[in-house]
Design an enzyme around this catalytic site. Structure first.
Site, PDB file in Angstrom:
ATOM      1  N   LEU A  42       0.816  -1.213   0.000  1.00 23.97           N
ATOM      2  CA  LEU A  42       0.000   0.000   0.000  1.00 23.97           C
ATOM      3  C   LEU A  42       0.847   1.259   0.000  1.00 23.97           C
ATOM      4  O   LEU A  42       0.425   2.311  -0.474  1.00 23.97           O
ATOM      5  CB  LEU A  42      -0.928   0.015   1.220  1.00 23.97           C
ATOM      6  CG  LEU A  42      -1.981  -1.083   1.299  1.00 23.97           C
ATOM      7  CD1 LEU A  42      -2.716  -1.021   2.629  1.00 23.97           C
ATOM      8  CD2 LEU A  42      -2.969  -0.960   0.138  1.00 23.97           C
ATOM      9  N   GLY A  43       2.029   1.164   0.573  1.00 26.19           N
ATOM     10  CA  GLY A  43       2.896   2.335   0.640  1.00 26.19           C
ATOM     11  C   GLY A  43       4.260   1.967   1.163  1.00 26.19           C
ATOM     12  O   GLY A  43       4.442   0.925   1.795  1.00 26.19           O
ATOM     13  N   GLY A  45       8.144   3.870   2.654  1.00 28.48           N
ATOM     14  CA  GLY A  45       8.808   5.092   3.102  1.00 28.48           C
ATOM     15  C   GLY A  45      10.127   4.752   3.762  1.00 28.48           C
ATOM     16  O   GLY A  45      10.576   3.600   3.725  1.00 28.48           O
ATOM     17  N   GLY A  48       9.939   1.914   6.450  1.00 27.84           N
ATOM     18  CA  GLY A  48       9.605   0.553   6.070  1.00 27.84           C
ATOM     19  C   GLY A  48       8.474   0.575   5.060  1.00 27.84           C
ATOM     20  O   GLY A  48       8.498   1.378   4.128  1.00 27.84           O
ATOM     21  N   VAL A  50       3.964  -0.531   4.198  1.00 21.94           N
ATOM     22  CA  VAL A  50       2.637  -0.975   4.631  1.00 21.94           C
ATOM     23  C   VAL A  50       2.070  -1.890   3.558  1.00 21.94           C
ATOM     24  O   VAL A  50       2.077  -1.551   2.371  1.00 21.94           O
ATOM     25  CB  VAL A  50       1.682   0.223   4.854  1.00 21.94           C
ATOM     26  CG1 VAL A  50       0.304  -0.278   5.302  1.00 21.94           C
ATOM     27  CG2 VAL A  50       2.250   1.185   5.883  1.00 21.94           C
ATOM     28  N   LYS A  65       1.564  -2.693   9.012  1.00 18.48           N
ATOM     29  CA  LYS A  65       2.668  -1.728   8.988  1.00 18.48           C
ATOM     30  C   LYS A  65       3.929  -2.402   9.504  1.00 18.48           C
ATOM     31  O   LYS A  65       3.975  -2.871  10.648  1.00 18.48           O
ATOM     32  CB  LYS A  65       2.335  -0.502   9.832  1.00 18.48           C
ATOM     33  CG  LYS A  65       3.378   0.595   9.723  1.00 18.48           C
ATOM     34  CD  LYS A  65       2.861   1.936  10.223  1.00 18.48           C
ATOM     35  CE  LYS A  65       3.843   3.046   9.933  1.00 18.48           C
ATOM     36  NZ  LYS A  65       3.331   4.392  10.301  1.00 18.48           N
ATOM     37  N   ASP A 157       2.425  15.780  10.864  1.00 18.92           N
ATOM     38  CA  ASP A 157       2.605  15.308   9.488  1.00 18.92           C
ATOM     39  C   ASP A 157       1.272  15.300   8.737  1.00 18.92           C
ATOM     40  O   ASP A 157       0.915  14.317   8.085  1.00 18.92           O
ATOM     41  CB  ASP A 157       3.224  13.907   9.497  1.00 18.92           C
ATOM     42  CG  ASP A 157       3.880  13.548   8.159  1.00 18.92           C
ATOM     43  OD1 ASP A 157       4.161  14.468   7.364  1.00 18.92           O
ATOM     44  OD2 ASP A 157       4.110  12.350   7.920  1.00 18.92           O
TER      45      ASP A 157
END
Length: 312
Positions: A42-43, A45, A48, A50, A65, A157
């Site tokens: 899903l994502g 960064g 790490g 997700v 996560k 954020d």
């Protein structure tokens, strides 16, 4: 009000310390694939990544996560997990399951999946999104921020990627990613980079300087995100004197003449310009709260085509 928030921060700190202590005692080692089937990423960064996964026993789809141990101190993992779980009771904050563990490489915890993506995924570059959809999102974000701030926490954020959609029409959205969330009054150090939604009081820090964390930082970022969602453009690269767009905005705010808006702000209605002056008040002490935006919900936010011809 300040005394109430200070007391709330103390109570939140006590709660988190207790929760972190209990959580650390129950951290177990196992592999993600022992209980979950990984479906897709899903994502990703610097921390790490997700993944969307399916629980093998229940069949439930969740977000997993995974935070790389090489880049994530154990204390940071516990803090993010416990903050996330503490905030889960709010309708507009992503739900965190009571599932956490570690593998040989990662710290892991499990959250609900947002099936319709995030706010960034529906924004059209240089266009933004429909005003009515944005007006469905904004009160929900404001409610989530108000909930956090009243408990002495600052997100730090706020950006489109961290505003998750539970449906494609934005009837239900949720705030996510509390990796940078800290208690009000925590010292924020200088960092050599900044983003479009970073408040000016952070942008102007020098090496070695620090700033006391305050909810007004989230309010500034909230204002920038709303502008971005309306126009498909950020109002500036950074809230610094060297940025011409920011400089023009700052002078406009000082001049207090709604009709003499800089070029980038002519697409915003005169009524909504007042809203942005409050959210994006250069003086952080005068900046409004997130929930104050509710008084502008009945007003038009995008300017009519004819406003493009107004005098500068």
């Amino acid at each position: 009000m300040a005394t109430n928030i200070k007391e709330a921060s103390k109570n939140t700190a006590k709660h988190l310390l207790h929760l972190i202590s209990e959580t650390s005692k129950n951290l177990k080692m196992m592999e993600v694939t022992d209980h979950f089937e990984l479906l897709l990423e899903l994502g990703t960064g610097s921390f790490g990544n997700v993944h969307m996964g399916k629980h093998k026993h229940s069949g439930q789809t969740v977000a997993i996560k995974m935070m790389a141990k090489k880049k994530t101190p154990e204390d940071n993992f516990f803090l993010e997990y416990c903050i996330s779980q503490t905030l889960s009771i709010h309708r507009n904050i992503i739900f965190t399951h009571d599932i956490f563990f570690h593998t040989s490489r990662d710290f892991v915890f499990v959250q609900e999946v947002a099936p319709a993506g995030n706010l960034q995924s529906i924004l059209v570059p240089k266009v933004g999104m429909q005003e009515d959809m944005l007006k469905r999102c904004v009160p929900q974000i404001a409610s989530a921020l108000d909930f956090m701030h009243n408990r002495g926490m600052v997100h730090q954020d706020i950006k489109p990627n961290n505003i998750l959609l539970m449906d494609a029409e934005c009837h239900w959205i949720k705030l996510a990613d509390f990796g940078l969330t800290r208690l009000q009054g925590t010292f924020v150090p200088f960092v050599p980079w900044y983003k479009p939604y970073t408040a000016p009081e952070l942008c102007c820090l020098r090496p070695g300087e620090q700033l006391l964390l305050h909810p007004s930082l989230d309010v500034w970022a909230f204002g920038v995100v709303i502008y971005y969602a309306l126009s498909g453009l950020y109002p500036w690269h950074g809230a610094k004197r060297g940025d011409q767009d920011y400089k023009e905005f700052a002078w406009w705010q000082v001049g207090r003449d709604l009709s003499k808006a800089p070029k980038k702000w002519k697409t915003i209605s005169v009524e909504a310009r007042v809203m942005f002056w409050e959210l994006l008040q250069i003086n952080a002490c005068k900046r409004g709260s997130a929930i104050d935006i509710l008084k502008f919900m009945h007003l038009p936010w995008k300017a009519k085509e004819s406003s493009e011809t107004e005098a500068t």
